[in-house]
Design a protein around this motif. Structure first.
Motif, PDB file in Angstrom:
ATOM      1  N   PHE A 231       0.561  -1.433   0.085  1.00  0.00           N
ATOM      2  CA  PHE A 231      -0.298   0.269   0.250  1.00  0.00           C
ATOM      3  C   PHE A 231       0.851   0.835  -0.052  1.00  0.00           C
ATOM      4  O   PHE A 231       0.758   2.331  -0.689  1.00  0.00           O
ATOM      5  N   SER A 232       1.456   1.289   1.228  1.00  0.00           N
ATOM      6  CA  SER A 232       2.600   2.097   1.225  1.00  0.00           C
ATOM      7  C   SER A 232       3.254   2.900   0.033  1.00  0.00           C
ATOM      8  O   SER A 232       3.305   3.632  -0.673  1.00  0.00           O
TER       9      SER A 232
ATOM     10  N   GLU B  19       2.273   1.962  -3.176  1.00  0.00           N
ATOM     11  CA  GLU B  19       1.902   3.010  -4.435  1.00  0.00           C
ATOM     12  C   GLU B  19       1.263   4.770  -3.344  1.00  0.00           C
ATOM     13  O   GLU B  19       1.390   5.422  -4.507  1.00  0.00           O
ATOM     14  N   VAL B  20       1.031   4.058  -2.592  1.00  0.00           N
ATOM     15  CA  VAL B  20       0.591   5.860  -2.128  1.00  0.00           C
ATOM     16  C   VAL B  20       2.007   6.585  -2.254  1.00  0.00           C
ATOM     17  O   VAL B  20       1.422   7.844  -2.195  1.00  0.00           O
TER      18      VAL B  20
ATOM     19  N   ILE C 299       1.612   8.547  -5.968  1.00  0.00           N
ATOM     20  CA  ILE C 299       0.723   9.723  -5.833  1.00  0.00           C
ATOM     21  C   ILE C 299       1.465  11.001  -5.554  1.00  0.00           C
ATOM     22  O   ILE C 299       1.615  11.659  -4.605  1.00  0.00           O
TER      23      ILE C 299
ATOM     24  N   VAL D 216       2.046  13.387  -1.919  1.00  0.00           N
ATOM     25  CA  VAL D 216       1.434  13.883  -0.843  1.00  0.00           C
ATOM     26  C   VAL D 216       2.224  13.592   0.373  1.00  0.00           C
ATOM     27  O   VAL D 216       1.789  14.279   0.751  1.00  0.00           O
ATOM     28  N   LEU D 217       2.677  12.141   0.191  1.00  0.00           N
ATOM     29  CA  LEU D 217       3.172  11.713   2.137  1.00  0.00           C
ATOM     30  C   LEU D 217       3.781  13.225   1.737  1.00  0.00           C
ATOM     31  O   LEU D 217       4.138  13.382   3.386  1.00  0.00           O
TER      32      LEU D 217
ATOM     33  N   TYR E  39      -7.483  10.274  -7.308  1.00  0.00           N
ATOM     34  CA  TYR E  39      -7.262   9.609  -7.413  1.00  0.00           C
ATOM     35  C   TYR E  39      -7.361   8.056  -7.831  1.00  0.00           C
ATOM     36  O   TYR E  39      -8.525   7.587  -7.373  1.00  0.00           O
TER      37      TYR E  39
ATOM     38  N   TYR F 233      -6.833   4.041  -8.806  1.00  0.00           N
ATOM     39  CA  TYR F 233      -6.171   3.126  -8.782  1.00  0.00           C
ATOM     40  C   TYR F 233      -6.820   1.592  -9.622  1.00  0.00           C
ATOM     41  O   TYR F 233      -7.655   1.341  -9.374  1.00  0.00           O
TER      42      TYR F 233
ATOM     43  N   GLN G  45      -5.293  -4.672  -3.846  1.00  0.00           N
ATOM     44  CA  GLN G  45      -4.901  -3.960  -2.718  1.00  0.00           C
ATOM     45  C   GLN G  45      -5.476  -3.560  -1.986  1.00  0.00           C
ATOM     46  O   GLN G  45      -5.039  -3.239  -0.870  1.00  0.00           O
ATOM     47  N   PHE G  46      -6.182  -2.207  -2.609  1.00  0.00           N
ATOM     48  CA  PHE G  46      -6.242  -1.434  -1.834  1.00  0.00           C
ATOM     49  C   PHE G  46      -7.757  -1.885  -1.209  1.00  0.00           C
ATOM     50  O   PHE G  46      -8.456  -1.254  -0.514  1.00  0.00           O
TER      51      PHE G  46
ATOM     52  N   PHE H 236      -6.828  -3.318   2.012  1.00  0.00           N
ATOM     53  CA  PHE H 236      -6.166  -2.345   2.836  1.00  0.00           C
ATOM     54  C   PHE H 236      -7.335  -1.372   3.687  1.00  0.00           C
ATOM     55  O   PHE H 236      -7.482  -1.148   4.994  1.00  0.00           O
TER      56      PHE H 236
ATOM     57  N   PHE I  70      -2.424   8.531   8.351  1.00  0.00           N
ATOM     58  CA  PHE I  70      -2.210   8.352   6.977  1.00  0.00           C
ATOM     59  C   PHE I  70      -0.206   8.274   6.804  1.00  0.00           C
ATOM     60  O   PHE I  70       0.258   7.525   6.053  1.00  0.00           O
ATOM     61  N   VAL I  71       0.046   9.564   7.290  1.00  0.00           N
ATOM     62  CA  VAL I  71       1.708   9.549   7.365  1.00  0.00           C
ATOM     63  C   VAL I  71       2.296   8.220   7.775  1.00  0.00           C
ATOM     64  O   VAL I  71       2.899   7.089   7.330  1.00  0.00           O
TER      65      VAL I  71
ATOM     66  N   LEU J  40       0.550   4.917   8.328  1.00  0.00           N
ATOM     67  CA  LEU J  40       0.410   3.709   7.432  1.00  0.00           C
ATOM     68  C   LEU J  40       1.140   4.187   5.794  1.00  0.00           C
ATOM     69  O   LEU J  40       1.781   2.824   6.355  1.00  0.00           O
ATOM     70  N   CYS J  41       1.721   5.064   5.833  1.00  0.00           N
ATOM     71  CA  CYS J  41       2.821   4.922   4.520  1.00  0.00           C
ATOM     72  C   CYS J  41       4.000   4.599   5.164  1.00  0.00           C
ATOM     73  O   CYS J  41       4.650   3.955   4.710  1.00  0.00           O
ATOM     74  N   LYS J  42       4.608   4.296   6.115  1.00  0.00           N
ATOM     75  CA  LYS J  42       5.662   4.582   6.567  1.00  0.00           C
ATOM     76  C   LYS J  42       5.883   3.194   7.739  1.00  0.00           C
ATOM     77  O   LYS J  42       6.449   2.693   7.714  1.00  0.00           O
TER      78      LYS J  42
END
Lengths: 159, 159
Positions: free
Chosen positions: A18-19, A21-22, A25, A109-110, B7, B9, B14-15, B18, B153-154, B156-158
């Motif tokens: 997921f991350s 992909e994100v 963006i 965006v991250l 956005y 995808y 996968q999303f 998630f 959000f941050v 989850l991305c990390k």
């Protein structure tokens, strides 16, 4: 935990996918229009613009390029500080370059979200760098805020 | 304003996985402390509290229960409207129940984010419902804002 055999479902790797992909963006896909006034605009007129456009931050331009930013919080500070809002121009109360953060169209965006959180601002001007007479100038292209990040979060969850 | 570019995808599954995980993340795990004043507090003192605590929205309580909310935007409106900020109490300028949105501890952060976006507010009071003398009252437990969603959000991305 029971040993995994064959295909297994792992929360962690799923978030990694997921991350990845994100992270792709880009700011340009999620940004909003920038609201811009000139340095000579009165604080009062800038506040009216803030309400009409319903934004939290206004960007200030000089000769067409970014020179400062001013937020709802800055306006409130000058309002309670007794500033004569009809006389004082935003150029006098804004935060001026180079003390402002910006982000590029092709940044993620991250990265914008991390900058916003680390520096406790509501939004960032999205800019393009230009060299004008040997000096770096910033063309204002857009605005990316916590609202845009929240919107992306919701879109990803609904996907 | 230009239409927003969402956005999209194509690899949806996968999303989907998630988003199923994310929907389980509850407000109570991401919320911040609420900043609360009483209805009798002057607008000026409430603004000072807003700056000292560095929040965008203050909750107002009467007899220990939520009675209203007031945001940076509301304060700015009363400042330019010429309100005598030292005399007028927040109870007179706040948005009063039932015209305010709330969220529960066990609701998802996603639901909070959707409410925040749909109603164009910066944050929501996190409340617990109690019946007092046959009337529903709201105990103020926390605060969830666009900042908390951006933080999630941050994270989850990390991850």
């Amino acid at each position: 935990a029971r040993p995994k055999v064959g295909y297994f479902y792992s929360g962690k790797s799923q978030f990694n996918l997921f991350s990845e992909e994100v992270k792709r963006i880009k700011v340009e896909t999620m940004m909003s229009l920038p609201i811009v006034v000139t340095e000579e605009t009165s604080v009062y007129d800038a506040i009216v613009t803030l309400f009409l456009e319903d934004v939290g931050t206004i960007f200030v331009a000089s000769k067409g390029y970014l020179s400062g930013v001013i937020s709802r919080k800055d306006f409130l500070k000058s309002a309670i500080g007794g500033t004569d809002m009809n006389k004082v121009p935003v150029g006098m109360v804004m935060t001026r370059r180079p003390n402002i953060l910006t982000i590029g169209l092709k940044d993620s965006v991250l990265d914008a979200a991390i900058k916003i959180l680390d520096h406790e601002v509501d939004s960032l001007p999205v800019v393009e760098r230009e060299i004008v007479e040997g000096k770096e100038q910033l063309k204002i292209i857009g605005r990316i805020s916590k609202s845009n990040v929240t919107k992306l979060f919701v879109e990803l969850c609904k996907a």
